[in-house]
Motif scaffolding. Structure first.
Motif, PDB file in Angstrom:
ATOM      1  N   MET A  62      -5.976  25.372 -19.218  1.00 64.34           N
ATOM      2  CA  MET A  62      -6.674  25.150 -20.477  1.00 64.34           C
ATOM      3  C   MET A  62      -6.443  23.733 -20.990  1.00 64.34           C
ATOM      4  O   MET A  62      -7.350  23.112 -21.560  1.00 64.34           O
ATOM      5  CB  MET A  62      -6.208  26.168 -21.524  1.00 64.34           C
ATOM      6  CG  MET A  62      -6.635  27.603 -21.222  1.00 64.34           C
ATOM      7  SD  MET A  62      -8.403  27.756 -20.872  1.00 64.34           S
ATOM      8  CE  MET A  62      -9.105  27.183 -22.413  1.00 64.34           C
TER       9      MET A  62
ATOM     10  N   LEU B 248      -8.682  21.541 -18.946  1.00 61.34           N
ATOM     11  CA  LEU B 248     -10.074  21.722 -19.365  1.00 61.34           C
ATOM     12  C   LEU B 248     -10.336  21.063 -20.709  1.00 61.34           C
ATOM     13  O   LEU B 248     -11.408  20.484 -20.924  1.00 61.34           O
ATOM     14  CB  LEU B 248     -10.403  23.217 -19.436  1.00 61.34           C
ATOM     15  CG  LEU B 248     -10.534  23.947 -18.097  1.00 61.34           C
ATOM     16  CD1 LEU B 248     -10.770  25.430 -18.322  1.00 61.34           C
ATOM     17  CD2 LEU B 248     -11.669  23.356 -17.272  1.00 61.34           C
ATOM     18  N   PHE B 249      -9.362  21.168 -21.629  1.00 61.17           N
ATOM     19  CA  PHE B 249      -9.546  20.567 -22.955  1.00 61.17           C
ATOM     20  C   PHE B 249      -9.755  19.059 -22.849  1.00 61.17           C
ATOM     21  O   PHE B 249     -10.715  18.510 -23.415  1.00 61.17           O
ATOM     22  CB  PHE B 249      -8.329  20.871 -23.835  1.00 61.17           C
ATOM     23  CG  PHE B 249      -8.348  20.145 -25.151  1.00 61.17           C
ATOM     24  CD1 PHE B 249      -9.172  20.566 -26.180  1.00 61.17           C
ATOM     25  CD2 PHE B 249      -7.548  19.029 -25.355  1.00 61.17           C
ATOM     26  CE1 PHE B 249      -9.201  19.884 -27.390  1.00 61.17           C
ATOM     27  CE2 PHE B 249      -7.563  18.347 -26.549  1.00 61.17           C
ATOM     28  CZ  PHE B 249      -8.390  18.777 -27.572  1.00 61.17           C
TER      29      PHE B 249
ATOM     30  N   PHE C  50     -13.137  18.369 -20.964  1.00 57.81           N
ATOM     31  CA  PHE C  50     -14.325  18.605 -21.785  1.00 57.81           C
ATOM     32  C   PHE C  50     -14.429  17.593 -22.913  1.00 57.81           C
ATOM     33  O   PHE C  50     -15.526  17.170 -23.281  1.00 57.81           O
ATOM     34  CB  PHE C  50     -14.298  20.025 -22.339  1.00 57.81           C
ATOM     35  CG  PHE C  50     -14.515  21.090 -21.292  1.00 57.81           C
ATOM     36  CD1 PHE C  50     -14.971  20.752 -20.025  1.00 57.81           C
ATOM     37  CD2 PHE C  50     -14.242  22.429 -21.550  1.00 57.81           C
ATOM     38  CE1 PHE C  50     -15.178  21.709 -19.054  1.00 57.81           C
ATOM     39  CE2 PHE C  50     -14.447  23.396 -20.595  1.00 57.81           C
ATOM     40  CZ  PHE C  50     -14.913  23.029 -19.338  1.00 57.81           C
TER      41      PHE C  50
ATOM     42  N   LEU D 263     -19.336  24.305 -23.427  1.00 61.42           N
ATOM     43  CA  LEU D 263     -17.962  24.004 -23.030  1.00 61.42           C
ATOM     44  C   LEU D 263     -16.993  25.074 -23.509  1.00 61.42           C
ATOM     45  O   LEU D 263     -16.066  25.463 -22.796  1.00 61.42           O
ATOM     46  CB  LEU D 263     -17.546  22.633 -23.573  1.00 61.42           C
ATOM     47  CG  LEU D 263     -18.301  21.427 -22.986  1.00 61.42           C
ATOM     48  CD1 LEU D 263     -17.807  20.134 -23.630  1.00 61.42           C
ATOM     49  CD2 LEU D 263     -18.159  21.360 -21.481  1.00 61.42           C
TER      50      LEU D 263
ATOM     51  N   THR E  62     -17.522  28.080 -21.359  1.00 59.76           N
ATOM     52  CA  THR E  62     -16.929  27.826 -20.039  1.00 59.76           C
ATOM     53  C   THR E  62     -15.401  27.927 -20.099  1.00 59.76           C
ATOM     54  O   THR E  62     -14.765  28.496 -19.198  1.00 59.76           O
ATOM     55  CB  THR E  62     -17.332  26.432 -19.539  1.00 59.76           C
ATOM     56  OG1 THR E  62     -18.753  26.319 -19.535  1.00 59.76           O
ATOM     57  CG2 THR E  62     -16.792  26.180 -18.144  1.00 59.76           C
ATOM     58  N   SER E  63     -14.820  27.380 -21.165  1.00 61.32           N
ATOM     59  CA  SER E  63     -13.364  27.438 -21.321  1.00 61.32           C
ATOM     60  C   SER E  63     -12.885  28.874 -21.449  1.00 61.32           C
ATOM     61  O   SER E  63     -11.869  29.262 -20.861  1.00 61.32           O
ATOM     62  CB  SER E  63     -12.937  26.637 -22.547  1.00 61.32           C
ATOM     63  OG  SER E  63     -13.326  25.287 -22.436  1.00 61.32           O
ATOM     64  N   THR E  64     -13.612  29.677 -22.227  1.00 60.02           N
ATOM     65  CA  THR E  64     -13.225  31.088 -22.388  1.00 60.02           C
ATOM     66  C   THR E  64     -13.294  31.824 -21.056  1.00 60.02           C
ATOM     67  O   THR E  64     -12.385  32.582 -20.690  1.00 60.02           O
ATOM     68  CB  THR E  64     -14.134  31.766 -23.420  1.00 60.02           C
ATOM     69  OG1 THR E  64     -14.082  31.039 -24.654  1.00 60.02           O
ATOM     70  CG2 THR E  64     -13.693  33.199 -23.666  1.00 60.02           C
TER      71      THR E  64
ATOM     72  N   LEU F 211     -10.474  30.702 -18.875  1.00 60.79           N
ATOM     73  CA  LEU F 211      -9.205  31.295 -19.305  1.00 60.79           C
ATOM     74  C   LEU F 211      -9.074  32.729 -18.804  1.00 60.79           C
ATOM     75  O   LEU F 211      -8.023  33.132 -18.285  1.00 60.79           O
ATOM     76  CB  LEU F 211      -9.096  31.241 -20.822  1.00 60.79           C
ATOM     77  CG  LEU F 211      -7.846  31.884 -21.435  1.00 60.79           C
ATOM     78  CD1 LEU F 211      -6.588  31.193 -20.920  1.00 60.79           C
ATOM     79  CD2 LEU F 211      -7.899  31.845 -22.949  1.00 60.79           C
TER      80      LEU F 211
END
Length: 455
Positions: A16, A19-20, A23, A156, A159-161, A164
């Motif tokens: 995460m 990704l943070f 993104f 985004l 996608t992150s969820t 995860l």
């Protein structure tokens, strides 16, 4: 919290975090690249308008047709005086009017974010006769960009969820597979602890090169070695108990006989004392040998000193000639005047005594001690007798503790079955090898190879 759950959470948190930042970078570059292109277009338009000599042609603003042809939807053009008042303006999007005018003395680019979108402004100074007289401001609403950016943020986040959730599920199943050998290791160790028996970890038919498989294989080898050591210890205790029990029983029996009858019978008393002295000597030899085997010294050479082997061999052979009244021939390579090697001279002397003593016990003919050098780096010691020999089936067991081919005969000759075990231990401590060759009725040869320098 289990290690599997910790690893899953840490991997998910790390993913995460990656990704943070990824993104955030994507969003920043998207806004930057888009707005930069739009700003360049506004700058080109402002330069085109300035070339029309706006201070000398106020009619352009009165007749908006010439200006409006350069105006596109969601855009505004303002002509600002030095007192920050708007002298002329045209627009196609009233939302741009919410931003108050300001006067600057150089080319300026402004990007503003509002609830209803993103707005960009380009301000260019207007000169007349070399002096700045006004500011030309062109503004544009980036409402589409705002919509796209919100859509991008939603994508985004979605996608992150999803990433995860997949990371948590994938991490959980992956750690299950990854920790299966560890779980088997823990289960096997718990079973060993409960049952007290040695067990192996089941390994796959096709072994891989990963660390966990290597750990399981290493554990199994360790268990095999522990089991072997445990069995040897049990055998050692049983053999030692047996060897100790026999002389103690004899001593006790003759001592009891002395107390009852031997005081009135000189012959019986002499026999009893002789037996007690003989068995006491046997016990002393056995105790000394046991102490040698249970020595806790380092596995390398104890003293690591350089000494000449030839005088030690000559002196040892001479001593045994006197004590045994037998002939021992020492044969040394002709070109050897001295033979220096590194190690523990007392242990090497003990090694020679053991081998020569065995040769004297089982042979009535000449015993030969040969000493030489191989490849200038290895010392060879060979003890040859012409005695009764050893059966081929007994050769692999001769270095086992308390092993004797004929226990009754060896006991009469004073053996306890520990000499060759001690000899092998000394040779191994010096980094060498020992080999026995024998044939029944033809004699035995013991060949020892030692490095000149003890590592």
């Amino acid at each position: 919290m289990s290690l599997k759950l910790k690893i899953t959470l840490w991997v998910s948190a790390g993913l995460m975090l990656i990704l943070f930042f990824s993104f955030t970078f994507v969003y920043y570059m998207f806004i930057r690249v888009t707005t930069k292109g739009e700003l360049e277009l506004l700058k080109d338009k402002a330069r085109t308008l300035i070339l029309k000599d706006l201070p000398s042609h106020p009619e352009y603003w009165l007749n908006n047709s010439q200006m409006e042809e350069l105006l596109i939807p969601q855009e505004m053009v303002r002509y600002i005086a030095p007192d920050s008042k708007v002298v002329h303006q045209i627009y196609s999007d009233p939302n741009l009017l919410q931003f108050s005018p300001s006067y600057v003395d150089k080319e300026t680019v402004i990007l503003k974010t509002a609830p209803d979108g993103i707005f960009i402004f380009v301000k260019m100074p207007v000169f007349k006769e070399g002096h700045q007289v006004a500011i030309l401001e062109i503004g544009r609403s980036m409402r589409r960009l705002g919509e796209y950016s919100r859509m991008l943020i939603s994508i985004l986040l979605l996608t992150s969820t999803g990433a995860l959730i997949l990371a948590l599920l994938g991490g959980y199943f992956y750690t299950n597979v990854l920790f299966r050998p560890l779980q088997q290791l823990v289960t096997t160790m718990q079973n060993i602890e409960k049952s007290g028996s040695f067990r192996h970890i089941p390994l796959p038919d096709k072994l891989t090169n990963d660390e966990l498989t290597m750990l399981s294989a290493t554990f199994n080898r360790m268990i095999d070695r522990l089991q072997e050591m445990f069995q040897k210890q049990e055998q050692f205790l049983a053999d030692a108990s047996h060897e100790l029990r026999t002389p103690l029983t004899i001593i006790e029996s003759y001592a009891s006989l002395l107390r009852r009858w031997a005081f009135r019978d000189d012959k019986l008393r002499e026999e009893a004392l002789e037996a007690i002295i003989s068995e006491s000597a046997q016990l002393k030899i056995l105790t000394q040998n046991l102490l040698s085997l249970t020595d806790k010294e380092k596995e390398d050479c104890e003293q690591k000193i350089t000494f000449d082997l030839l005088p030690i061999a000559e002196q040892t052979a001479a001593s045994l000639r006197v004590t045994s009244s037998r002939e021992i021939e020492v044969q040394i390579d002709q070109d050897l005047k001295e033979l220096h090697m590194n190690g523990d001279p007392s242990k090497i002397r003990q090694l020679l005594i053991i081998l020569l003593d065995n040769a004297l016990k089982y042979s009535q003919l000449l015993v030969v001690l040969k000493i030489g050098v191989t490849e200038n780096t290895w010392v060879t010691i060979e003890v040859i007798d012409q005695g009764i020999g050893i059966a081929e089936s007994d050769l692999p067991h001769l270095f086992d503790r308390f092993y004797r081919t004929d226990k009754a005969r060896n006991r009469k000759q004073g053996g306890v079955g520990l000499g060759l075990a001690i000899a092998e231990h000394i040779v191994q401590k010096h980094g060498g090898t020992i080999q026995l060759k024998s044939c029944l009725g033809q004699g035995t040869s013991a060949l020892i190879t030692l490095p000149k320098t003890c590592e």
